[in-house]
Design an enzyme around this catalytic site. Sequence first.
Site, PDB file in Angstrom:
ATOM      1  N   CYS A 116       0.812  -1.223   0.000  1.00 62.15           N
ATOM      2  CA  CYS A 116       0.000   0.000   0.000  1.00 62.15           C
ATOM      3  C   CYS A 116       0.845   1.273   0.000  1.00 62.15           C
ATOM      4  CB  CYS A 116      -0.973  -0.021   1.177  1.00 62.15           C
ATOM      5  SG  CYS A 116      -0.199   0.039   2.817  1.00 62.15           S
ATOM      6  N   HIS A 143      -2.555   1.119   6.836  1.00 62.24           N
ATOM      7  CA  HIS A 143      -2.943   1.067   5.419  1.00 62.24           C
ATOM      8  C   HIS A 143      -3.156   2.479   4.886  1.00 62.24           C
ATOM      9  CE1 HIS A 143      -4.316  -1.061   1.860  1.00 62.24           C
ATOM     10  NE2 HIS A 143      -5.292  -0.183   1.754  1.00 62.24           N
ATOM     11  N   HIS A 165      -5.788   1.813  -4.333  1.00 61.91           N
ATOM     12  CA  HIS A 165      -4.897   1.280  -3.288  1.00 61.91           C
ATOM     13  C   HIS A 165      -4.489  -0.142  -3.626  1.00 61.91           C
ATOM     14  CE1 HIS A 165      -7.970  -1.080  -0.622  1.00 61.91           C
ATOM     15  NE2 HIS A 165      -8.416  -1.015  -1.860  1.00 61.91           N
TER      16      HIS A 165
END
Length: 393
Positions: free
Chosen positions: A308, A356, A368
């Site tokens: 990520c 994240h 993402h």
Amino acid sequence: MASHRKPRTRIPTATSSTGRRTAVGFTTAALASVTLLSQTANAAPGDPRPGTTQSIEAVKEKVDTLYHQAESATQHYNAAKERSEQQRTKVNRLLADVAENTEKLNEARRTLGTYAAAQYRNGGMTSSAASLLFSNDPQDLFDQSHLMSRMAGSQKRAVDDFQTQAAKAAKERREAAKSLASLTETQKELKTKKKSVQDKLSQARRLLASLTAKEKARLAAIEKKKAEEARRKAAELAEKQRQAAAQQQQEQQQEQQSSGSSSSGSGSSTGSSTSTNSTKAAKAIDFAESQLGKPYVWGATGPTSYDCSGLTQAAWRAAGVSLPRTTWDQVKAGTRVSTSDLKPGDLVFFYDDISHVGLYIGNGMMIHAPKPGDVVKKAPITEMPIYGSVRPA
């Protein structure tokens, strides 16, 4: 005449010990059978199957938790790897300095050796004194002696300086080696932790694979419902953002009209800055869109796969902006903005541990790299709990 009667056979009654055991056994077995049949008959598709201890919902929750733990462990790994690379660069620089200083020291020793040999051939200080007494030109001999003295002094200072530098370099090298060894141990620990999480993920996948077709359908329905709810919330968020942006634009126009020409220059400067930020954000989004479909791989920074924070770092690098490696550092690398004020290109961070991150593209959506086994994709920012947002440019 005597009558012959058959002897009566005694039938055991419930009061005998054998009868009691038999009755209890029959009763227990009957109750167990009734209970089992009742549980089986009343079991819903989402409930545990006979012999299992987890429902489909519990399995999904376990998998989600393990993925979250895996991402957190990945960020720990990324941070340690980055520190290790920085330390390795420092060690290499120190070793290069040591090599350079060693060569200087060897040259200085060779020069001093030349001086020492010359003095030995000339008889040392006694020979120099005699040459001074019997020289036809004492002044010339004195000048040569003074020059040699100055050269020897300069060489000594050079050697002293180098010895100080060499000692410092050696100390730094020891410290760097110790630090690198510590980081290596940390990486080993993180690798072990990562393996532990991967083992748990494998267990969860095996459990998912063991579900029946009906249970898999139930799980798919749960995930679909969750995705629909996330999209609904994202649409609501996008509408609130549009309303807030319209209200802000109206207020700015009213302010400019009331302030007149005096604020026109300032407005132009602000507009120019906003335009620059928007251009950079557009470049970051264009890059992220070109990566759609590439696999998530923990620790990866491209160009064939990403985690990520590796994706967001690469996207903003394409726009000429340098971001740190981990989510924990990226959240500090810009201006904090509220969710209602999000603009395309902003970074959105998730979970309380900031494990994240996604790149906001507008309308409540982001690009993402989600998790192991998945690919870079577009998704609503509302599918995970939002920690906060940052505007890098």
